[in-house]
Structure formats: structure tokens, C-alpha cells
Design an enzyme around this catalytic site. Structure first.
Site, PDB file in Angstrom:
ATOM      1  N   LYS A  54       8.531   3.594   3.784  1.00 31.60           N
ATOM      2  CA  LYS A  54       8.695   3.885   2.356  1.00 31.60           C
ATOM      3  C   LYS A  54       9.919   4.771   2.128  1.00 31.60           C
ATOM      4  O   LYS A  54      10.743   4.514   1.249  1.00 31.60           O
ATOM      5  CB  LYS A  54       7.430   4.558   1.809  1.00 31.60           C
ATOM      6  CG  LYS A  54       6.250   3.597   1.692  1.00 31.60           C
ATOM      7  CD  LYS A  54       4.903   4.296   1.461  1.00 31.60           C
ATOM      8  CE  LYS A  54       3.784   3.244   1.448  1.00 31.60           C
ATOM      9  NZ  LYS A  54       2.426   3.807   1.362  1.00 31.60           N
ATOM     10  N   GLN A  98      -0.545   9.328   0.931  1.00 31.23           N
ATOM     11  CA  GLN A  98      -0.901   8.229   1.849  1.00 31.23           C
ATOM     12  C   GLN A  98      -2.383   8.312   2.201  1.00 31.23           C
ATOM     13  O   GLN A  98      -2.888   9.360   2.601  1.00 31.23           O
ATOM     14  CB  GLN A  98      -0.026   8.293   3.105  1.00 31.23           C
ATOM     15  CG  GLN A  98      -0.196   7.125   4.054  1.00 31.23           C
ATOM     16  CD  GLN A  98       0.257   5.781   3.461  1.00 31.23           C
ATOM     17  OE1 GLN A  98       1.144   5.728   2.622  1.00 31.23           O
ATOM     18  NE2 GLN A  98      -0.365   4.707   3.899  1.00 31.23           N
ATOM     19  N   ASP A 121       1.068   4.977  -7.342  1.00 29.46           N
ATOM     20  CA  ASP A 121       0.053   4.134  -6.716  1.00 29.46           C
ATOM     21  C   ASP A 121      -0.866   3.497  -7.762  1.00 29.46           C
ATOM     22  O   ASP A 121      -1.628   2.582  -7.443  1.00 29.46           O
ATOM     23  CB  ASP A 121      -0.835   4.978  -5.786  1.00 29.46           C
ATOM     24  CG  ASP A 121      -0.491   4.778  -4.313  1.00 29.46           C
ATOM     25  OD1 ASP A 121      -0.053   3.670  -3.954  1.00 29.46           O
ATOM     26  OD2 ASP A 121      -0.685   5.727  -3.533  1.00 29.46           O
TER      27      ASP A 121
HETATM   28  N1  GUN Z   1      -2.937   3.215   2.485  1.00 33.82           N
HETATM   29  C1  GUN Z   1      -3.057   1.868   2.570  1.00 33.82           C
HETATM   30  N2  GUN Z   1      -2.592   1.285   1.439  1.00 33.82           N
HETATM   31  C2  GUN Z   1      -2.195   2.273   0.625  1.00 33.82           C
HETATM   32  C3  GUN Z   1      -1.625   2.292  -0.678  1.00 33.82           C
HETATM   33  O1  GUN Z   1      -1.402   1.282  -1.344  1.00 33.82           O
HETATM   34  N3  GUN Z   1      -1.341   3.529  -1.170  1.00 33.82           N
HETATM   35  C4  GUN Z   1      -1.583   4.661  -0.473  1.00 33.82           C
HETATM   36  N4  GUN Z   1      -1.286   5.824  -1.053  1.00 33.82           N
HETATM   37  N5  GUN Z   1      -2.108   4.681   0.723  1.00 33.82           N
HETATM   38  C5  GUN Z   1      -2.404   3.483   1.274  1.00 33.82           C
END
Ligand code: GUN
Length: 306
Positions: A54, A98, A121
């Protein structure tokens, strides 16, 4: 029957990222650099990999990014203070925590502490509510990526029977709502659904988000359906590799070398029946980060009135 269309997530992600880079470039020229902060707690290998990816993509597109890496032992209160600081900082447009977080952390409370305007998110109840009521807002990256993929490859969902398997807050529920808002007739199936195949066989668009390798078999799929596979499952036994990829020398070699291969939630044998499908890897998974970048620029524009 015609060959199915492969919905190439890598190519579609590249299209989205190129557009985001242009938008970000225009904002930067006006003195505003969109910025993303990512909180990564502890050291879970898979999470570290995603977060690094990311942050790297932010750099490639010209976005500012910052990574906060508190230890596994961090408390909910300490994380709440971190989020409050990020909420208050002008140069941060997006905040991503995350998941999953360690069991001792109050995940729900933390997600609710993120300012809805910075919630890239789309997990905050305000954004969940906006999605539910069809108002503009920030939407969860994976299901939003699926919709973007369908739109870009001109797969119409209005009036279609859409079946979503899985009811998670991150994928299944928002996916169902996005499809409903796009005028599909939506059925949500889950682990307690009786006679699942009865529903899946009626699907014009079938979305599998359950996290079980090859769970959806060819017999469960209507010929000509659009198959969207959100699953990313690592299988580590030779029998599964043989079952899912009986004629795939490349996969067999990869398994010999690494001891595992990745399989989606849909048995690859079902893809041949479809009109279009997302491969695993290289399908839906490739889109999630592109949508996060898109959400970050969207958040920057909304919040800064640009
Ligand atoms: N862990 C797995 N998928 C995601 C997601 O889409 N967002 C976040 N913040 N953590 C994740």
C-alpha cells in the site's frame, strides 16, 4: 460455447492507478498532496506484506504516505490516541488500520474513532449507513473494486440475479449493498444457507467471498454466469493441487518449488462454464490497493473541497 472473458484485475488496477496518478498530479500542482496513514500493529507477515504494498503504491502515484507500526502489546487507548492525532492532522486524508488486530484490542471502537471523512476503508458506521442509504461516501475497497471491474468491462448488473456467498462486514455485506444499489436482484448466502446450490445455480453474477479453497464447484454454477472470486487461499497439499489444477504444469512446478499454491473460493473447473471470471491470483485481489488509492484521493477532494 464462447471462451469466457478473463477479468484481468492487474490490467484494470493499472487503469485505475493511472487515473488516480493524474488526479493526484492535478491536486499536487495546486499545492495539495493527498496523504494516507496506515497503522500496522505487531508483525503478522501477511499484514506487513499488504501494508508495504500500500505504502509503495502511494509513492508510485505521488501520494504522501506514512506508516505507524506500534508493537503487538499496544493498548486500545494508545491506538485511540494515534487515531485522534491522525484525525486532526491536515495533511492526512486517509487513515487505514490494517486488520486483523490483536485480540486484546477493541477493533470496533477503533474503527469508530476514525473520522468518517478519512475512513478510506469504508468501515465506519457512518459510511456503512451512507452506502446502505445510497448516499455518496467512502466504500470498502474490495467490493468497490468488483463494481469498478464490472463497470469498466461493461458487465451490466441491473436486473441480473446476483448471488453473494459470504456475509462479512468487509466484503459480503457491502458487496450485496453495492449490487442492490446497482439494481441487481441480490441474494446473500452464508454458512447457514440450506441447499446453497439451489441459489448459486440461479446466479447471473456469482460472488464468492468465503475463504474456502475451490468451494464453489462447476455443478453449482449456471453456464454463462459471471464468476467473481474474492477468495485467496493457500493450499499446501499435493492432492488439492492435483484436484484444482490437474492439467496445469506451471502450478505443479510452483508447488514443487514453494510447497504451496493459491486457489480462490471457486473451483477453477467452473471458470470454463462462465461468460466472464476473475482469475486467482490476478483478479479481484489486484484491485483492492488501486481502490484504496482512489479512495484516498476521493477523501482528499471531499475534505478539502477540491
Ligand atoms: N485486512 C484484510 N483486508 C483488509 C482491508 O480491506 N482493510 C483493512 N484495513 N485490513 C484488511
Amino acid at each position: 460455447m464462447q471462451m469466457p472473458l478473463v477479468l484481468d484485475g492487474v490490467a484494470i488496477a493499472a487503469e485505475i492507478k493511472a487515473e488516480v496518478a493524474i488526479e493526484a498530479g492535478e491536486m499536487i500542482a495546486r499545492g495539495v498532496r493527498p496523504g494516507l496513514a496506515v497503522i500496522l500493529v505487531g508483525s503478522v507477515a501477511a499484514s506487513e506484506m499488504y501494508v508495504r504494498s500500500k505504502v509503495k503504491t502511494c509513492g508510485e502515484l505521488g501520494l504522501f504516505s506514512e506508516m505507524l507500526t506500534p508493537p503487538e502489546s499496544v493498548t486500545t487507548d494508545e491506538l485511540l490516541r494515534m487515531v485522534a492525532e491522525l484525525n486532526a492532522r491536515a495533511e492526512i486524508d486517509g487513515i487505514l488500520i490494517q486488520l486483523p488486530l490483536p485480540a486484546h484490542v477493541d477493533t470496533k471502537r477503533l474503527l469508530e474513532a476514525v473520522s468518517p471523512e478519512k475512513d478510506v476503508d469504508g468501515f465506519h458506521p457512518v459510511n456503512v449507513g451512507r452506502l446502505q442509504s445510497g448516499q455518496p461516501g467512502l466504500q470498502p475497497c474490495t467490493p468497490a473494486g468488483v463494481m469498478e471491474m464490472l463497470r469498466r468491462r461493461e458487465i451490466a448488473v441491473a436486473g441480473a440475479n446476483a448471488v453473494v456467498i459470504g456475509r462479512s462486514e468487509i466484503v459480503g455485506k457491502p458487496m450485496a449493498m453495492l449490487l442492490l444499489n446497482a439494481s441487481a436482484t441480490v441474494t446473500v448466502c452464508h454458512s447457514r444457507t440450506r441447499d446453497l446450490a439451489r441459489f448459486t445455480r440461479e446466479a447471473d453474477v456469482l460472488v464468492a467471498a468465503i475463504g474456502r479453497p475451490g468451494f464453489v464447484t462447476a455443478e453449482m454454477v449456471r453456464p454463462g454466469a459471471v464468476l467473481i472470486d474474492v477468495g485467496i487461499n493457500r493450499v499446501t497439499d499435493a492432492a488439492s493441487v492435483q484436484r484444482f489444477f490437474p492439467h496445469d504444469a506451471g502450478r505443479a512446478a510452483a508447488f514443487q518449488k514453494r510447497g504451496s499454491v493459491v486457489v480462490g473460493d471457486i473451483d477453477p473447473a467452473a471458470f470454463a462454464l462462465s461468460s466472464a471470471y476473475t482469475p486467482v491470483p490476478g483478479g479481484v485481489g489486484a484491485l483492492t490497493i488501486a481502490m484504496l488509492m482512489s479512495n484516498t484521493v476521493k477523501a482528499a477532494k471531499l475534505r478539502r473541497g477540491a
